[in-house]
Design an enzyme around this catalytic site. Structure first.
Site, short mmCIF file in Angstrom:
data_model
loop_
_atom_site.label_atom_id
_atom_site.label_comp_id
_atom_site.label_asym_id
_atom_site.label_seq_id
_atom_site.Cartn_x
_atom_site.Cartn_y
_atom_site.Cartn_z
N ASP A 160 0.81 -1.23 0.00
CA ASP A 160 0.00 0.00 0.00
C ASP A 160 0.84 1.27 0.00
O ASP A 160 0.35 2.34 -0.38
CB ASP A 160 -0.90 0.05 1.24
CG ASP A 160 -2.11 -0.86 1.12
OD1 ASP A 160 -2.58 -1.07 -0.01
OD2 ASP A 160 -2.56 -1.36 2.16
N ASP A 184 -5.76 0.59 4.23
CA ASP A 184 -6.74 -0.39 4.70
C ASP A 184 -7.76 0.27 5.63
O ASP A 184 -7.43 1.21 6.37
CB ASP A 184 -6.04 -1.53 5.46
CG ASP A 184 -5.28 -2.46 4.52
OD1 ASP A 184 -5.70 -2.58 3.36
OD2 ASP A 184 -4.28 -3.04 4.96
N ASP A 195 -2.94 2.76 9.12
CA ASP A 195 -2.52 1.58 8.37
C ASP A 195 -1.00 1.55 8.26
O ASP A 195 -0.35 0.56 8.60
CB ASP A 195 -3.17 1.60 6.98
CG ASP A 195 -2.69 0.48 6.06
OD1 ASP A 195 -1.96 -0.42 6.54
OD2 ASP A 195 -3.04 0.50 4.88
N ASP A 201 4.64 -1.22 3.42
CA ASP A 201 3.40 -1.64 4.06
C ASP A 201 2.65 -2.66 3.20
O ASP A 201 2.27 -2.39 2.06
CB ASP A 201 2.51 -0.41 4.29
CG ASP A 201 1.28 -0.74 5.10
OD1 ASP A 201 1.42 -0.93 6.32
OD2 ASP A 201 0.18 -0.81 4.52
N ASP A 203 -0.21 -4.90 1.64
CA ASP A 203 -1.62 -4.73 1.30
C ASP A 203 -2.36 -6.02 1.67
O ASP A 203 -2.51 -6.92 0.85
CB ASP A 203 -1.78 -4.42 -0.18
CG ASP A 203 -3.24 -4.20 -0.58
OD1 ASP A 203 -4.10 -4.22 0.31
OD2 ASP A 203 -3.49 -4.00 -1.79
N ASP A 232 1.79 -9.11 15.98
CA ASP A 232 2.39 -7.78 16.07
C ASP A 232 1.54 -6.73 15.37
O ASP A 232 0.96 -6.99 14.32
CB ASP A 232 3.79 -7.82 15.44
CG ASP A 232 4.53 -6.51 15.56
OD1 ASP A 232 4.88 -6.13 16.69
OD2 ASP A 232 4.76 -5.86 14.52
N HIS A 236 -2.60 -1.54 13.25
CA HIS A 236 -2.29 -1.04 11.91
C HIS A 236 -2.88 -1.92 10.81
O HIS A 236 -2.63 -1.68 9.63
CB HIS A 236 -0.78 -0.96 11.72
CG HIS A 236 -0.09 -0.16 12.78
ND1 HIS A 236 -0.08 1.21 12.78
CD2 HIS A 236 0.57 -0.55 13.90
CE1 HIS A 236 0.59 1.65 13.84
NE2 HIS A 236 0.99 0.59 14.54
N GLU A 262 -1.10 -7.51 19.77
CA GLU A 262 -0.53 -6.28 20.31
C GLU A 262 -1.26 -5.08 19.71
O GLU A 262 -0.98 -4.66 18.60
CB GLU A 262 0.97 -6.18 20.00
CG GLU A 262 1.61 -4.92 20.56
CD GLU A 262 2.58 -4.25 19.60
OE1 GLU A 262 3.30 -3.34 20.04
OE2 GLU A 262 2.60 -4.60 18.40
#
Length: 477
Positions: A160, A184, A195, A201, A203, A232, A236, A262
């Site tokens: 992304d 997202d 995100d 990052d 997708d 983890d 996000h 988390e």
């Protein structure tokens, strides 16, 4: 037996490749102490090779097997050592939670020209540039692995956004704009849309990406014989991703994998909403409880101990809470530094290890110390609290949160705990059960000497020293 987790790492571990071997050597002692679940650090190759803690993920399939990023082993050791350590832990009846980092990748093998728009870091929904082309590190081909385990190759369509333009040598947050790309949905609302966290990052809305990550998850479970996951950076990621991913893994393997996410947020309402959105499918770390411990440590006698459970996840969803005092991110020098001072640390551990709410974990840095920060190990004291949890922390719980500076609770299997934050030692009359009448209790921590005999009505006056904690248990002859 009570489930008791240890986070078996801290940030400042030496990059000597000996961690898996250390785990193998420690398994029996940890099991004897009452640890029956270990959360291990990310075991796959990171962008920084043998110095990478594993959160800047490069190759999920490289568990220290391939010569990539300058080394074959990871920071913690080789794949064979990892598998051997897990097998030894299993022999000692310890389950293994693997740290899963599926939000981002780092250390690409190549770049591509990608259409992007630069976004405002404090409002990622706000584009601050027109669409233009950058050279993004989005090619992950893993030449060192040579298609073993998977021939999937990552390119810009699988991401992304990024935080680096290799063309202009510029660091910023670049959102991809091609193919209807967008951040997202159903992520934390901090910074407008949280995100994007770091690096490249992923997708996770892409069906192709989902299928590959599911294949990898099934491979990893089988390869390492895993029992569960620590997830983890879930704030996000669209909550629907892990909801489906965990459900698919459980359905396919026919196993009930323990999982804890988390979601780092101090607002209990946010965590509560996440638990509800994910249909209580997995646990979440009780971050607000950690911050209550921090406040209690910093404010000392000015803190009202009756508020320890106020606005915490255990106060609303104890069955979905994993409780902790500190972790690798809160330790000194790290991104979320919020260290619980030693003046209250063992008070906090007394709280999470002897109460019925939540599943506690003990932090490696507290148990073994953090030499690089001159933090001494609390192993001897923690072993006593772990014994109390292992042998006595069962049965109905009775709370005595009736004083700002001394609170206590009991468990009817034979345990009474007290903590205080003033110089004055004190006592509290508490009920442990009429079935224990006539039994003798001692303070298993050794902080208070002598013993106490339970009255016919199941009560006794349990003592605690000033600015201290005590855990009274049935004396075994």
């Amino acid at each position: 037996m009570n489930k008791t987790i240890m986070q078996f790492f801290q940030w400042d571990l030496p990059s000597d490749g000996e961690h898996w071997n250390f785990l193998k050597k420690q398994s029996k002692a940890l099991s004897d102490a009452g640890i029956n679940t270990l959360w291990l650090p990310p075991a796959y190759k990171g962008a920084g090779g043998k110095k990478d803690a594993g959160y800047a993920v490069y190759d999920l399939y490289d568990l220290g097997e391939f010569n990539q990023k300058g080394s074959r082993r990871t920071k913690y050791g080789t794949k064979d050592e990892y598998i051997a350590a897990i097998a030894e832990a299993h022999r000692e009846n310890i389950q293994i939670l693997a740290d899963i980092v599926l939000n981002h990748k780092g250390g690409p093998d190549g770049t591509e020209w990608v259409k992007v728009a630069k976004v405002d870091p404090i409002d990622r929904n706000n584009k601050i540039s027109e669409e233009y082309d950058i050279k993004a590190g989005t090619k992950f081909t893993f030449p060192g692995r040579k298609n073993k385990y998977s021939n999937f190759k990552w390119n810009w369509k699988h991401f992304d956004g990024v935080d680096w333009d290799a063309n202009k040598k510029e660091k910023a947050i670049f959102q991809f704009t091609g193919l209807g790309k967008s951040w997202d949905e159903n992520v934390d609302k901090e910074n407008g849309n949280y995100d994007f966290l770091m690096l490249t990052d992923i997708d996770i809305s892409s069906p192709v990406v989902y299928d590959e990550l599911l294949r990898w998850g099934l491979w990893y479970i089988k390869m390492a014989n895993l029992d569960g996951f620590r997830l983890d950076a879930v704030k996000h990621m669209n909550f629907e991703f892990y909801n489906k991913w965990i459900d698919d893994l459980r359905n396919i393997t026919k196993k009930e994998f323990f999982a804890v996410g988390e979601y780092w947020h101090a607002d209990t309402n946010v965590l509560k909403q996440y638990v509800e959105n994910t249909n209580h499918a997995f646990n979440v770390f009780d971050v607000p409880l950690h911050y209550n411990f921090v406040s209690a440590a910093n404010e000392k006698e000015n803190y009202d101990l009756r508020n320890l459970m106020t606005n915490t996840l255990i106060s609303c969803y104890p069955e979905n809470s994993v409780t902790f005092v500190d972790n690798h991110d809160t330790q000194p020098g790290q991104s979320l530094e919020s260290w619980v001072d030693n003046a209250f640390k063992l008070h906090a551990y007394t709280f999470i290890l002897t109460r019925q709410e939540g599943i506690p974990f003990v932090f490696f840095g507290d148990y073994y110390g953090i030499p690089t920060r001159d933090i001494s190990p609390l192993k001897d004291q923690l072993d006593k609290l772990l014994k109390a949890r292992k042998d006595y922390a069962y049965g109905p719980q009775h709370d005595y949160f009736d004083d700002a500076h001394i609170v206590g609770w009991t468990r009817e299997n034979g345990l009474a705990a007290l903590i205080t934050n003033t110089d004055k030692g004190d006592s509290k009359k508490m009920f442990v059960g009429t079935e224990l009448a006539g039994k003798t209790f001692i303070d298993i921590t050794g902080n208070v000497t002598g013993d106490i005999k339970i009255e016919e009505d199941g009560t006794a006056d349990f003592r605690v020293n000033g600015n201290s904690y005590s855990v009274w248990c049935i004396k075994m002859y």
